[in-house]
Design a protein around this motif. Structure first.
Motif, PDB file in Angstrom:
ATOM      1  N   GLU A   1       5.509   4.302   1.308  1.00  0.00           N
ATOM      2  CA  GLU A   1       5.258   3.045   0.606  1.00  0.00           C
ATOM      3  C   GLU A   1       5.550   1.901   1.558  1.00  0.00           C
ATOM      4  O   GLU A   1       6.542   1.934   2.288  1.00  0.00           O
ATOM      5  CB  GLU A   1       6.161   2.915  -0.625  1.00  0.00           C
ATOM      6  CG  GLU A   1       5.825   3.877  -1.735  1.00  0.00           C
ATOM      7  CD  GLU A   1       6.655   3.653  -2.994  1.00  0.00           C
ATOM      8  OE1 GLU A   1       6.336   4.284  -4.004  1.00  0.00           O
ATOM      9  OE2 GLU A   1       7.617   2.850  -2.976  1.00  0.00           O
ATOM     10  N   TYR A   2       4.676   0.886   1.515  1.00  0.00           N
ATOM     11  CA  TYR A   2       4.839  -0.306   2.343  1.00  0.00           C
ATOM     12  C   TYR A   2       5.008  -1.525   1.443  1.00  0.00           C
ATOM     13  O   TYR A   2       4.204  -1.746   0.536  1.00  0.00           O
ATOM     14  CB  TYR A   2       3.613  -0.518   3.233  1.00  0.00           C
ATOM     15  CG  TYR A   2       3.414   0.569   4.250  1.00  0.00           C
ATOM     16  CD1 TYR A   2       3.986   0.473   5.519  1.00  0.00           C
ATOM     17  CD2 TYR A   2       2.662   1.698   3.948  1.00  0.00           C
ATOM     18  CE1 TYR A   2       3.796   1.485   6.463  1.00  0.00           C
ATOM     19  CE2 TYR A   2       2.476   2.710   4.879  1.00  0.00           C
ATOM     20  CZ  TYR A   2       3.041   2.595   6.128  1.00  0.00           C
ATOM     21  OH  TYR A   2       2.860   3.591   7.058  1.00  0.00           O
ATOM     22  N   THR A   3       6.055  -2.297   1.693  1.00  0.00           N
ATOM     23  CA  THR A   3       6.272  -3.532   0.941  1.00  0.00           C
ATOM     24  C   THR A   3       5.248  -4.570   1.387  1.00  0.00           C
ATOM     25  O   THR A   3       4.568  -4.378   2.401  1.00  0.00           O
ATOM     26  CB  THR A   3       7.689  -4.080   1.191  1.00  0.00           C
ATOM     27  OG1 THR A   3       7.797  -4.439   2.567  1.00  0.00           O
ATOM     28  CG2 THR A   3       8.757  -3.068   0.803  1.00  0.00           C
ATOM     29  N   PRO A   4       5.131  -5.690   0.680  1.00  0.00           N
ATOM     30  CA  PRO A   4       4.184  -6.734   1.103  1.00  0.00           C
ATOM     31  C   PRO A   4       4.410  -7.235   2.528  1.00  0.00           C
ATOM     32  O   PRO A   4       3.465  -7.665   3.191  1.00  0.00           O
ATOM     33  CB  PRO A   4       4.411  -7.845   0.074  1.00  0.00           C
ATOM     34  CG  PRO A   4       4.842  -7.113  -1.158  1.00  0.00           C
ATOM     35  CD  PRO A   4       5.709  -5.983  -0.631  1.00  0.00           C
ATOM     36  N   ASP A   5       5.636  -7.146   3.030  1.00  0.00           N
ATOM     37  CA  ASP A   5       5.886  -7.577   4.420  1.00  0.00           C
ATOM     38  C   ASP A   5       5.827  -6.414   5.415  1.00  0.00           C
ATOM     39  O   ASP A   5       6.219  -6.555   6.571  1.00  0.00           O
ATOM     40  CB  ASP A   5       7.202  -8.342   4.545  1.00  0.00           C
ATOM     41  CG  ASP A   5       8.423  -7.528   4.147  1.00  0.00           C
ATOM     42  OD1 ASP A   5       8.256  -6.378   3.692  1.00  0.00           O
ATOM     43  OD2 ASP A   5       9.539  -8.037   4.301  1.00  0.00           O
ATOM     44  N   GLY A   6       5.352  -5.229   4.971  1.00  0.00           N
ATOM     45  CA  GLY A   6       5.113  -4.109   5.867  1.00  0.00           C
ATOM     46  C   GLY A   6       6.273  -3.157   6.076  1.00  0.00           C
ATOM     47  O   GLY A   6       6.173  -2.236   6.889  1.00  0.00           O
ATOM     48  N   PHE A   7       7.378  -3.322   5.356  1.00  0.00           N
ATOM     49  CA  PHE A   7       8.531  -2.443   5.504  1.00  0.00           C
ATOM     50  C   PHE A   7       8.194  -1.077   4.895  1.00  0.00           C
ATOM     51  O   PHE A   7       7.788  -0.982   3.737  1.00  0.00           O
ATOM     52  CB  PHE A   7       9.752  -3.055   4.821  1.00  0.00           C
ATOM     53  CG  PHE A   7      11.035  -2.330   5.112  1.00  0.00           C
ATOM     54  CD1 PHE A   7      11.716  -2.551   6.299  1.00  0.00           C
ATOM     55  CD2 PHE A   7      11.552  -1.427   4.204  1.00  0.00           C
ATOM     56  CE1 PHE A   7      12.896  -1.875   6.574  1.00  0.00           C
ATOM     57  CE2 PHE A   7      12.732  -0.755   4.462  1.00  0.00           C
ATOM     58  CZ  PHE A   7      13.404  -0.977   5.657  1.00  0.00           C
TER      59      PHE A   7
ATOM     60  N   LYS B   1       0.838  -1.197   0.000  1.00  0.00           N
ATOM     61  CA  LYS B   1       0.000   0.000   0.000  1.00  0.00           C
ATOM     62  C   LYS B   1       0.874   1.248   0.000  1.00  0.00           C
ATOM     63  O   LYS B   1       2.077   1.190   0.267  1.00  0.00           O
ATOM     64  CB  LYS B   1      -0.940   0.024   1.205  1.00  0.00           C
ATOM     65  CG  LYS B   1      -0.246   0.225   2.537  1.00  0.00           C
ATOM     66  CD  LYS B   1      -1.264   0.322   3.674  1.00  0.00           C
ATOM     67  CE  LYS B   1      -0.555   0.535   5.008  1.00  0.00           C
ATOM     68  NZ  LYS B   1      -1.463   0.793   6.086  1.00  0.00           N
ATOM     69  N   ILE B   2       0.204   2.375  -0.320  1.00  0.00           N
ATOM     70  CA  ILE B   2       0.819   3.700  -0.221  1.00  0.00           C
ATOM     71  C   ILE B   2      -0.077   4.538   0.679  1.00  0.00           C
ATOM     72  O   ILE B   2      -1.295   4.564   0.508  1.00  0.00           O
ATOM     73  CB  ILE B   2       0.962   4.385  -1.599  1.00  0.00           C
ATOM     74  CG1 ILE B   2       1.944   3.621  -2.480  1.00  0.00           C
ATOM     75  CG2 ILE B   2       1.412   5.836  -1.432  1.00  0.00           C
ATOM     76  CD1 ILE B   2       2.108   4.180  -3.886  1.00  0.00           C
ATOM     77  N   GLU B   3       0.540   5.214   1.621  1.00  0.00           N
ATOM     78  CA  GLU B   3      -0.179   6.098   2.532  1.00  0.00           C
ATOM     79  C   GLU B   3       0.281   7.532   2.256  1.00  0.00           C
ATOM     80  O   GLU B   3       1.467   7.836   2.374  1.00  0.00           O
ATOM     81  CB  GLU B   3       0.138   5.711   3.972  1.00  0.00           C
ATOM     82  CG  GLU B   3      -0.479   6.591   5.015  1.00  0.00           C
ATOM     83  CD  GLU B   3      -0.023   6.214   6.415  1.00  0.00           C
ATOM     84  OE1 GLU B   3      -0.545   6.824   7.353  1.00  0.00           O
ATOM     85  OE2 GLU B   3       0.868   5.347   6.573  1.00  0.00           O
ATOM     86  N   ARG B   4      -0.660   8.387   1.888  1.00  0.00           N
ATOM     87  CA  ARG B   4      -0.332   9.787   1.622  1.00  0.00           C
ATOM     88  C   ARG B   4      -0.337  10.554   2.942  1.00  0.00           C
ATOM     89  O   ARG B   4      -1.312  10.527   3.681  1.00  0.00           O
ATOM     90  CB  ARG B   4      -1.339  10.382   0.646  1.00  0.00           C
ATOM     91  CG  ARG B   4      -1.040  11.794   0.300  1.00  0.00           C
ATOM     92  CD  ARG B   4      -2.003  12.356  -0.730  1.00  0.00           C
ATOM     93  NE  ARG B   4      -1.176  13.078  -1.677  1.00  0.00           N
ATOM     94  CZ  ARG B   4      -1.230  12.942  -2.967  1.00  0.00           C
ATOM     95  NH1 ARG B   4      -2.068  12.133  -3.511  1.00  0.00           N
ATOM     96  NH2 ARG B   4      -0.435  13.637  -3.743  1.00  0.00           N
ATOM     97  N   LEU B   5       0.773  11.237   3.237  1.00  0.00           N
ATOM     98  CA  LEU B   5       0.885  12.007   4.477  1.00  0.00           C
ATOM     99  C   LEU B   5       0.529  13.477   4.263  1.00  0.00           C
ATOM    100  O   LEU B   5      -0.018  14.127   5.151  1.00  0.00           O
ATOM    101  CB  LEU B   5       2.308  11.913   5.031  1.00  0.00           C
ATOM    102  CG  LEU B   5       2.825  10.506   5.331  1.00  0.00           C
ATOM    103  CD1 LEU B   5       4.265  10.560   5.807  1.00  0.00           C
ATOM    104  CD2 LEU B   5       1.940   9.811   6.356  1.00  0.00           C
ATOM    105  N   SER B   6       0.884  14.001   3.094  1.00  0.00           N
ATOM    106  CA  SER B   6       0.584  15.392   2.722  1.00  0.00           C
ATOM    107  C   SER B   6       0.696  15.481   1.209  1.00  0.00           C
ATOM    108  O   SER B   6       0.920  14.473   0.538  1.00  0.00           O
ATOM    109  CB  SER B   6       1.559  16.354   3.405  1.00  0.00           C
ATOM    110  OG  SER B   6       2.865  16.204   2.869  1.00  0.00           O
ATOM    111  N   GLU B   7       0.602  16.689   0.700  1.00  0.00           N
ATOM    112  CA  GLU B   7       0.689  16.857  -0.755  1.00  0.00           C
ATOM    113  C   GLU B   7       2.018  16.361  -1.312  1.00  0.00           C
ATOM    114  O   GLU B   7       2.077  15.826  -2.414  1.00  0.00           O
ATOM    115  CB  GLU B   7       0.489  18.330  -1.108  1.00  0.00           C
ATOM    116  CG  GLU B   7       0.451  18.575  -2.605  1.00  0.00           C
ATOM    117  CD  GLU B   7       0.188  20.024  -2.953  1.00  0.00           C
ATOM    118  OE1 GLU B   7       0.642  20.444  -4.029  1.00  0.00           O
ATOM    119  OE2 GLU B   7      -0.449  20.734  -2.161  1.00  0.00           O
ATOM    120  N   ASN B   8       3.104  16.523  -0.537  1.00  0.00           N
ATOM    121  CA  ASN B   8       4.433  16.175  -1.026  1.00  0.00           C
ATOM    122  C   ASN B   8       5.100  15.026  -0.283  1.00  0.00           C
ATOM    123  O   ASN B   8       6.279  14.763  -0.512  1.00  0.00           O
ATOM    124  CB  ASN B   8       5.354  17.404  -0.980  1.00  0.00           C
ATOM    125  CG  ASN B   8       4.948  18.450  -1.985  1.00  0.00           C
ATOM    126  OD1 ASN B   8       4.494  18.138  -3.072  1.00  0.00           O
ATOM    127  ND2 ASN B   8       5.084  19.702  -1.618  1.00  0.00           N
TER     128      ASN B   8
END
Length: 130
Positions: free
Chosen positions: A46-52, A35-42
């Motif tokens: 990114e999280y790898t399949p194992d959560g890194f 997954k990708i988690e957006r924190l702000s506009e910039n």
């Protein structure tokens, strides 16, 4: 410090390639991401399949031409530059990643890791554009 570069040519227009590469919502085509988690506009994570987790801060954005960001995780810090160019109806990418390992014992493996990641990314991108 390790530097790795990859270039590739795709039979797609530059707008299509740009939108796919820079989208923080449409990332399911990437085999290296959970997954990708957006924190702000910039800023995003990114999280790898194992959560890194790796945090990215966009430092330059010239649509359909250039995208740059700083990156950091518990093992490394670095800078990534992506250059996009349209050539005869196709798109050429030129991606360069410069990384410094935070742990001395990782230094011998960083360049190999970057090359493996870049090759997987280009392979995934080719599949997504078909």
């Amino acid at each position: 410090m390790a530097v790795s570069n990859i270039k590739a040519l795709f039979a797609s227009d530059v707008q299509t390639v740009w939108e796919l590469v820079t989208s923080l919502e449409n990332y399911k085509w990437r085999s290296d991401l959970q997954k990708i988690e957006r924190l702000s506009e910039n800023r995003f994570v990114e999280y790898t399949p194992d959560g890194f987790a790796t945090t990215f801060t966009i430092t330059r954005c010239e649509p359909c031409r250039r995208w740059e960001f700083e990156l950091e995780n518990k093992n490394m810090t670095g800078h990534w530059v992506g250059i996009f160019a349209e050539k005869d109806g196709q798109t050429q990418i030129d991606f360069t990643e410069t990384v410094t390992a935070k742990k001395w014992f990782l230094n011998p493996f960083v360049k190999l890791f970057l090359k493996k990641q870049q090759n997987a990314y280009v392979s995934d991108l080719k599949k997504a554009l078909q």
